[in-house]
Design a protein around this motif. Structure first.
Motif, short mmCIF file in Angstrom:
data_model
loop_
_atom_site.label_atom_id
_atom_site.label_comp_id
_atom_site.label_asym_id
_atom_site.label_seq_id
_atom_site.Cartn_x
_atom_site.Cartn_y
_atom_site.Cartn_z
N LEU A 477 -12.04 3.17 -8.58
CA LEU A 477 -13.25 2.38 -8.87
C LEU A 477 -14.36 3.31 -9.32
O LEU A 477 -14.56 4.39 -8.75
N LEU A 478 -15.09 2.85 -10.35
CA LEU A 478 -16.26 3.59 -10.84
C LEU A 478 -17.44 2.62 -10.87
O LEU A 478 -17.38 1.56 -11.50
N TYR A 479 -18.50 3.00 -10.15
CA TYR A 479 -19.72 2.19 -10.12
C TYR A 479 -20.86 2.98 -10.75
O TYR A 479 -21.13 4.12 -10.36
N VAL A 480 -21.53 2.36 -11.73
CA VAL A 480 -22.70 2.97 -12.37
C VAL A 480 -23.71 1.87 -12.62
O VAL A 480 -23.37 0.81 -13.16
N SER A 481 -24.96 2.08 -12.25
CA SER A 481 -26.00 1.10 -12.51
C SER A 481 -26.53 1.25 -13.93
O SER A 481 -26.53 2.34 -14.50
N ASP A 482 -27.00 0.13 -14.50
CA ASP A 482 -27.49 0.16 -15.87
C ASP A 482 -28.88 0.77 -15.98
O ASP A 482 -29.22 1.43 -16.95
N HIS A 483 -29.73 0.55 -14.98
CA HIS A 483 -31.09 1.10 -14.98
C HIS A 483 -31.64 0.96 -13.57
O HIS A 483 -30.99 0.39 -12.69
N GLY A 484 -32.83 1.50 -13.35
CA GLY A 484 -33.45 1.43 -12.04
C GLY A 484 -34.51 0.36 -11.96
O GLY A 484 -34.47 -0.65 -12.68
N GLU A 485 -35.51 0.58 -11.10
CA GLU A 485 -36.51 -0.44 -10.81
C GLU A 485 -37.77 0.19 -10.25
O GLU A 485 -37.71 1.13 -9.45
N SER A 486 -38.92 -0.32 -10.65
CA SER A 486 -40.19 0.08 -10.05
C SER A 486 -40.53 -0.88 -8.93
O SER A 486 -40.40 -2.10 -9.08
N LEU A 487 -40.99 -0.34 -7.81
CA LEU A 487 -41.29 -1.15 -6.63
C LEU A 487 -42.74 -0.98 -6.20
O LEU A 487 -43.05 -0.74 -5.04
N GLY A 488 -43.63 -1.07 -7.17
CA GLY A 488 -45.05 -1.01 -6.87
C GLY A 488 -45.67 0.36 -7.02
O GLY A 488 -46.89 0.51 -6.87
N GLU A 489 -44.86 1.39 -7.30
CA GLU A 489 -45.42 2.72 -7.49
C GLU A 489 -46.35 2.72 -8.71
O GLU A 489 -45.97 2.27 -9.79
N ASN A 490 -47.55 3.22 -8.52
CA ASN A 490 -48.56 3.27 -9.59
C ASN A 490 -48.82 1.88 -10.20
O ASN A 490 -49.15 1.77 -11.38
N GLY A 491 -48.66 0.84 -9.39
CA GLY A 491 -48.94 -0.51 -9.85
C GLY A 491 -47.86 -1.11 -10.73
O GLY A 491 -48.08 -2.18 -11.32
N LEU A 492 -46.70 -0.47 -10.83
CA LEU A 492 -45.61 -0.97 -11.67
C LEU A 492 -44.57 -1.69 -10.83
O LEU A 492 -44.22 -1.23 -9.73
N TYR A 493 -44.03 -2.78 -11.40
CA TYR A 493 -42.98 -3.54 -10.75
C TYR A 493 -41.87 -3.81 -11.78
O TYR A 493 -42.09 -3.72 -12.99
#
Length: 571
Positions: A477-493
């Motif tokens: 099995l190979l797992y790779v995510s397509d992209h990440g996520e902003s969780l409020g850092e510097n006002g970005l979501y």
């Protein structure tokens, strides 16, 4: 004798409003004057994200009044040109209305989530399905639009009348105003070039916050621009694809590889990568290999997934002149059975030429009741379908080997609370609304980490299933995510910022391998692979690493981009 009916209380307010609208003074204005007023409204009321951004820049504080005044004039003039483009009698009200509503909606998301409206985000909007769109809807959005678009629309439809002028006078006056506006644009841009050029170069996100013009340009680039350009011809890459020497031995078990395409997972929230919370207990129990320094190809699914399955790499994919085949085409052409199972908004063209299925469309009623709610399903639904999808592959191809691709819903926001089952809501309290900016940072981190636990459980169950297939297949099995996520850092979501200015949270992704029994088939040294977990890799390595794992030969294969090539006996 005619008598009047008594007026009911329920009619009082509508009658009052109706009387007010009839008696309210209606100025008679030329369309060019109305366009000026709407442009000023957009500049002041619908560019709050831009003004907040400029107010927070240390290199833009002095002399703040002159610079902001010039920028406001430039924005107003450019917006005026847009309104005047649609000032024809049959077009003005509907097109101006659409502009105001779109501007109000876009501003809401810029203020709430820190997003910007570049062409990639516009493409995402057009690709969003109903359930994803519903997750972004809220009554706060409705209120925002009613105030900032509703008020000028009420005035536009009920508060004024357009002046009737002769064609000569109308064209002459409009031409003078347009020339004056163009003069201000050119003169202001030239006069402030020394100040504006470094500002836009150092803070490129500013150009995508100019509202509504950024939306106009971005949506035009993904809808009108492709119509004006010749369509890219398709270029297959399957020539020369064949199975390697490991397939010649009839006693060797055929490979069974599951490729999990993760969604919105951050590498720095994986317990395997040193995150202090235990978000990946099942993967750790299965002794997977987790590479810690992997960069994505894009910051959204539309950009990343086709890019990571391409042989071209990020730079080549973005400047390509043809539409090329991808990894799945090569695997299928070599003789392997390939299927894509979808639990998201589509494969973005990657699975167009291989068998593919939507998980909820083929699920049993019992499975739908267990894993699905309000039109969305947890990824666990796909695990229950693995036996069925494997058997659905052509028998001849399945005997050579099989590749099953599982596209997750994963941690897709903003409704993170819907991405985990009750047993995986480990971290409390969690954010239980899709308006993530309304939640505390602790609640937001908790709900996101719970979605990480759900992904961990999903991957663990897939590995458990693969272990049941080891009598017949060499599994991995190979797992790779397509992209990440902003969780409020510097006002970005959320995600989707332009790649050049996107924070690492949106680009740093997890890459996990469960070697299984496939490692022995290809002669991979597991300890060698574990020793490379801190090396820097990107999605550019994905295509070539998968080909190497499966011992599939192709002219497109580049061993220097195969992460595991140095760890194989033949490598």
């Amino acid at each position: 004798m005619q008598t009047s009916m008594p007026r009911t209380p329920g009619r009082a307010v509508p009658d009052f409003l109706s009387h007010l609208l009839r008696t309210w003074p209606q100025p008679v204005l030329a369309p060019r004057t109305v366009a000026v007023l709407l442009s000023l409204w957009c500049t002041v009321a619908l560019n709050q994200a831009l003004w907040h951004k400029l107010a927070g820049l240390p290199d833009f504080s002095d002399p703040w009044l002159l610079r902001r005044t010039v920028i406001a004039v430039l924005v107003a003039c450019a917006t005026y040109l847009w309104f005047m483009l649609w000032s024809w009698p049959r077009l003005r009200r509907p097109m101006w209305s659409l502009t105001l509503v779109v501007a109000a909606v876009v501003q809401y998301y810029m203020l709430r989530y820190g997003m910007v409206m570049d062409s990639s985000m516009a493409h995402n909007v057009l690709q969003t399905n109903f359930t994803e769109g519903l997750a972004l809807f809220s009554m706060t959005l409705v209120g925002h639009v009613l105030v900032l678009a509703g008020l000028p629309l009420l005035w536009l439809y009920r508060g004024l009348r357009f002046k009737e002028e002769s064609a000569r006078k109308s064209w002459g006056c409009s031409a003078l105003v347009l020339l004056a506006c163009l003069g201000l644009l050119v003169g202001g841009a030239m006069g402030m070039y020394r100040e504006l050029a470094p500002l836009l170069r150092n803070h490129t996100e500013i150009r995508y916050q100019i509202n509504p013009l950024a939306s106009v340009v971005s949506f035009a680039s993904v809808t009108i621009k492709p119509l004006l350009q010749p369509q890219r011809p398709f270029q297959p890459i399957t020539a020369g694809a064949l199975l390697g020497a490991s397939y010649a031995n009839a006693a060797t078990k055929p490979p069974l590889l599951v490729l999990v395409v993760g969604e919105t997972a951050r590498a720095d929230h994986f317990g395997l990568n040193g995150y202090p919370r235990d978000t990946t207990p099942e993967m750790e129990a299965h002794q997977v290999i987790s590479w810690r320094q992997v960069q994505s190809c894009g910051t959204n699914t539309q950009a990343s997934v086709p890019c990571m399955f391409s042989s071209l790499g990020k730079a080549g994919y973005e400047r390509r002149k043809f539409e090329y085949g991808n990894l799945l085409d090569v695997l299928q052409a070599a003789g392997l059975g390939v299927e894509w199972l979808e639990n998201q908004s589509g494969c973005k063209g990657v699975c167009d030429r291989v068998p593919h299925a939507q998980a909820d469309a083929i699920a049993t009623p019992q499975a739908l009741r267990q894993w699905c709610k309000d039109g969305e399903c947890l990824d666990q639904l796909m695990v229950d379908q693995l036996d069925q999808r494997l058997q659905a592959l052509p028998e001849a191809a399945r005997h050579q080997g099989a590749v099953l691709v599982l596209h997750q819903m994963g941690s897709h926001g903003p409704a993170y609370y819907r991405r985990s089952s009750a047993q995986n809501k480990t971290f409390q309290p969690e954010c239980t609304t899709q308006v993530t900016s309304d939640c505390s940072h602790t609640e937001l981190i908790n709900v996101y980490d719970n979605s990480m636990r759900e992904t961990d459980r999903f991957v663990g169950r897939v590995i458990d299933w693969l272990k049941t297939q080891q009598d017949q297949y060499a599994t991995s099995l190979l797992y790779v995510s397509d992209h990440g996520e902003s969780l409020g850092e510097n006002g970005l979501y959320l995600h989707g910022m332009p790649y050049a200015i996107a924070p690492q949270a949106q680009k740093h992704v997890p890459w996990v391998l469960w070697p299984g029994s496939l490692q022995a088939r290809t002669g991979m040294d597991e300890q060698c692979a574990r020793a490379s977990i801190d090396k820097a890799y990107t999605h550019d390595n994905y295509f070539h690493t998968v080909l190497g794992m499966l011992d599939v030969h192709s002219p497109t294969y580049k061993p220097e981009l195969d992460m595991l090539a140095p760890c194989r006996k033949a490598g």
